[in-house]
Design a protein around this motif. Structure first.
Motif, PDB file in Angstrom:
ATOM      1  N   PHE A 333       0.840  -1.202   0.000  1.00 37.86           N
ATOM      2  CA  PHE A 333       0.000   0.000   0.000  1.00 37.86           C
ATOM      3  C   PHE A 333       0.877   1.254   0.000  1.00 37.86           C
ATOM      4  N   PHE A 334       1.904   1.233   0.825  1.00 38.21           N
ATOM      5  CA  PHE A 334       2.830   2.368   0.905  1.00 38.21           C
ATOM      6  C   PHE A 334       3.512   2.613  -0.453  1.00 38.21           C
ATOM      7  N   LEU A 335       3.959   1.528  -1.092  1.00 35.73           N
ATOM      8  CA  LEU A 335       4.624   1.686  -2.389  1.00 35.73           C
ATOM      9  C   LEU A 335       3.656   2.241  -3.442  1.00 35.73           C
ATOM     10  N   ASP A 336       2.439   1.707  -3.451  1.00 35.94           N
ATOM     11  CA  ASP A 336       1.446   2.163  -4.442  1.00 35.94           C
ATOM     12  C   ASP A 336       1.053   3.621  -4.220  1.00 35.94           C
ATOM     13  N   MET A 337       0.752   3.975  -2.973  1.00 39.02           N
ATOM     14  CA  MET A 337       0.307   5.345  -2.699  1.00 39.02           C
ATOM     15  C   MET A 337       1.476   6.323  -2.826  1.00 39.02           C
ATOM     16  N   GLY A 338       2.658   5.856  -2.415  1.00 37.46           N
ATOM     17  CA  GLY A 338       3.854   6.687  -2.565  1.00 37.46           C
ATOM     18  C   GLY A 338       4.109   6.995  -4.035  1.00 37.46           C
ATOM     19  N   SER A 339       4.033   5.974  -4.883  1.00 34.61           N
ATOM     20  CA  SER A 339       4.248   6.184  -6.320  1.00 34.61           C
ATOM     21  C   SER A 339       3.195   7.137  -6.885  1.00 34.61           C
ATOM     22  N   ALA A 340       1.936   6.945  -6.466  1.00 31.87           N
ATOM     23  CA  ALA A 340       0.852   7.798  -6.977  1.00 31.87           C
ATOM     24  C   ALA A 340       1.119   9.259  -6.615  1.00 31.87           C
ATOM     25  N   THR A 341       1.532   9.479  -5.364  1.00 28.52           N
ATOM     26  CA  THR A 341       1.805  10.849  -4.931  1.00 28.52           C
ATOM     27  C   THR A 341       2.960  11.440  -5.740  1.00 28.52           C
ATOM     28  N   MET A 342       3.983  10.617  -5.981  1.00 31.75           N
ATOM     29  CA  MET A 342       5.122  11.114  -6.761  1.00 31.75           C
ATOM     30  C   MET A 342       4.690  11.486  -8.178  1.00 31.75           C
ATOM     31  N   ARG A 343       3.813  10.677  -8.764  1.00 32.89           N
ATOM     32  CA  ARG A 343       3.338  10.996 -10.124  1.00 32.89           C
ATOM     33  C   ARG A 343       2.583  12.315 -10.130  1.00 32.89           C
ATOM     34  N   THR A 344       1.773  12.525  -9.069  1.00 32.05           N
ATOM     35  CA  THR A 344       1.014  13.780  -8.966  1.00 32.05           C
ATOM     36  C   THR A 344       1.969  14.971  -8.911  1.00 32.05           C
ATOM     37  N   LYS A 345       3.143  14.742  -8.271  1.00 29.47           N
ATOM     38  CA  LYS A 345       4.106  15.839  -8.147  1.00 29.47           C
ATOM     39  C   LYS A 345       5.091  15.856  -9.314  1.00 29.47           C
ATOM     40  N   ALA A 346       4.739  15.137 -10.382  1.00 30.91           N
ATOM     41  CA  ALA A 346       5.521  15.133 -11.626  1.00 30.91           C
ATOM     42  C   ALA A 346       6.949  14.598 -11.488  1.00 30.91           C
ATOM     43  N   PHE A 347       7.157  13.648 -10.584  1.00 30.01           N
ATOM     44  CA  PHE A 347       8.456  12.947 -10.526  1.00 30.01           C
ATOM     45  C   PHE A 347       8.606  12.105 -11.790  1.00 30.01           C
ATOM     46  N   SER A 348       9.842  11.872 -12.206  1.00 27.64           N
ATOM     47  CA  SER A 348      10.052  11.075 -13.418  1.00 27.64           C
ATOM     48  C   SER A 348       9.794   9.594 -13.128  1.00 27.64           C
ATOM     49  N   THR A 349       9.546   8.839 -14.204  1.00 28.17           N
ATOM     50  CA  THR A 349       9.319   7.398 -14.073  1.00 28.17           C
ATOM     51  C   THR A 349      10.526   6.743 -13.406  1.00 28.17           C
ATOM     52  N   GLU A 350      11.719   7.217 -13.766  1.00 24.89           N
ATOM     53  CA  GLU A 350      12.949   6.627 -13.194  1.00 24.89           C
ATOM     54  C   GLU A 350      12.998   6.868 -11.690  1.00 24.89           C
ATOM     55  N   ALA A 351      12.637   8.087 -11.277  1.00 23.27           N
ATOM     56  CA  ALA A 351      12.672   8.410  -9.845  1.00 23.27           C
ATOM     57  C   ALA A 351      11.689   7.523  -9.079  1.00 23.27           C
TER      58      ALA A 351
END
Ligand code: ATP
Ligand code: MG
Length: 425
Positions: A333-351
């Protein structure tokens, strides 16, 4: 139409059902979702037969049966470890209030039985022994056009049973089909009927999408039809444009292993942070208690308090606050929600990948190390503390302090050291 080839052991089971009923003068047709999936994917999902034999006859003819749904004409036939549902032709009448029919009326012929079924692609019948396909509702054409359409007038059919729109959204998503225009419009027109459906029937439909790859399409279909409010009234407002876009973007990438993780992800991505609203939604949808509890625990997981990419010790420290059994669920859950939040903040796919890889590596390393994290891992127990003359609540408090000590420093977990720490506390 492409040739239907049925692999073993299904072929033998189908022959057994058809030949046994034929020997007693009855018809038998493979029907519904099983024929649909056979035509599309070339394999059977479940085995559903329909016949002109009455349920009591089916029970007499086959040596091993279970009357699973005898009220609705369904008998389960067991054969060589396989299960086949055999249902007598029905002509459903007397729908009350958009729910299941009040009483079951049996029919004499296949065509009548097909007319009571929901969608044209679910209305095909096939005889394995005769290699004959019967299409009484234009199902084959819709299958080729990849269209989901009701059998008969959609408003009439959705008024009979308000669950059908939800089934339609799910089945269209599963098959990658589009919902035919009038069928979709009727979903919205009948939303008040759908709102009256027993919540446990909703839960079943939702659960069936857990293992489905195209979850996004299911929710998109519900949204396009405008019927989310009937399905999840307590959180319908959360499906605003912005949150729905985030939800749809993330859904198919989630690593969901349970309905608890599914519900928690949905709440999180929709911005539903209020625990009571989440609880009410799950209670209303008749979530099993264990799933409900885990979903609420996930929403409050200590892991989400981690701000940046955690090092091993930070991750371990937060994981130690989670029940041992649920650590894998919290981590996913942490990995999924963490990734989602990063995408919202426009982090790169690599990051995002780097974040996931690093956390996953730490997680595996922490589990493999068997370093102490729980009170039960301590080299001392409650009795040891009591023998130091400490009693009551203080015992638990000391054990908790010792646990925190050994989480920070696994080397500290030896009996002598812990007894000394407890005594000086
Ligand atoms: P899946 O197994 O993928 O969930 P399915 O179409 O096989 O989808 P089942 O619930 O297994 O769904 O039902 C078997 C068949 O019974 C359907 O294909 C359809 O013909 C009929 N059916 C099921 N539910 C309804 C309903 N609510 N109204 C009318 N017909 C239904
Ligand atoms: Mg089925």
């Amino acid at each position: 139409m492409k040739e239907i080839r049925l692999a073993e052991p299904n072929y033998s089971v189908c022959r057994y059902i058809e030949e046994t009923l034929a020997k007693h003068g009855f018809e038998a047709w493979l029907v519904g979702g099983s024929v649909r999936d056979l035509l599309i994917q070339g394999k059977l999902s479940d085995l559903d037969y329909t016949t002109d034999a009455l349920p009591e006859k089916v029970q007499k003819i086959f040596p091993r049966t279970v009357p699973v749904g005898i009220k609705f004409g369904t008998i389960l036939v067991l054969y060589k470890g396989q299960k086949v549902e055999v249902t007598t032709y029905r002509a459903d009448a007397d729908y009350e209030d958009g729910r299941r029919p009040n009483k079951v009326e049996y029919a004499k012929d296949l065509a009548t039985d097909i007319k009571r079924r929901d969608f044209t692609v679910n209305g095909l019948a096939y005889s394995v022994t005769r290699k004959e396909l019967r299409d009484h509702c234009g199902g084959l054409e819709d299958l080729e056009k990849k269209t989901l359409r009701t059998i008969g007038d959609p408003i009439a059919r959705f008024t009979e049973d308000g669950l059908r729109p939800i089934r339609g959204c799910r089945i269209a998503a599963k098959l990658g089909f589009s919902v035919e225009d009038n069928t979709r419009k009727a979903m919205l027109a009948c939303v008040s009927v759908t709102a009256k459906v027993a919540p446990e029937r909703f839960y079943d439909e939702w659960r069936k999408t857990l293992r489905m790859k195209q979850k996004r399409a299911f929710w998109q279909n519900l949204l396009e039809a405008g019927i989310i409010g009937a399905f999840l009234p307590d959180i319908a407002v959360a499906f605003d444009k912005e949150h729905s876009a985030v939800l749809l973007r993330e859904l198919d990438a989630l690593h969901l292993k349970s309905m608890a993780a599914y519900a928690a992800s949905l709440f999180y991505l929709l911005g539903v942070r209020d625990k009571e609203t989440a609880r009410r939604t799950m209670l209303d949808t008749k979530f099993p208690t264990a799933e409900l509890k885990l979903a609420l625990a996930l929403l409050e997981t200590p892991l989400l308090k981690i701000q940046d990419q955690p090092d091993r010790q930070t991750l371990k420290h937060h994981l130690a606050e989670v029940t041992r059994r649920d650590r894998g669920s919290h981590m996913r859950f942490f990995l999924d929600m963490g990734s989602a939040t990063m995408r919202t903040k426009a982090f790169s796919t690599e990051a995002i990948r780097a974040f996931r890889d690093s956390c996953s590596r730490h997680f595996v390393s922490i589990l493999r190390s068997r370093e102490p994290m729980d009170t039960t891992d301590l080299a001392v127990n409650g009795t040891d503390i009591q023998q130091l003359g400490i009693h009551g609540r203080a015992v638990g408090e000391i054990l908790e302090r010792l646990r925190m000590t050994v989480v920070a420093d696994p080397q500290a977990n030896n009996r002598e050291n812990l007894l000394r720490l407890a005594a000086t506390n």
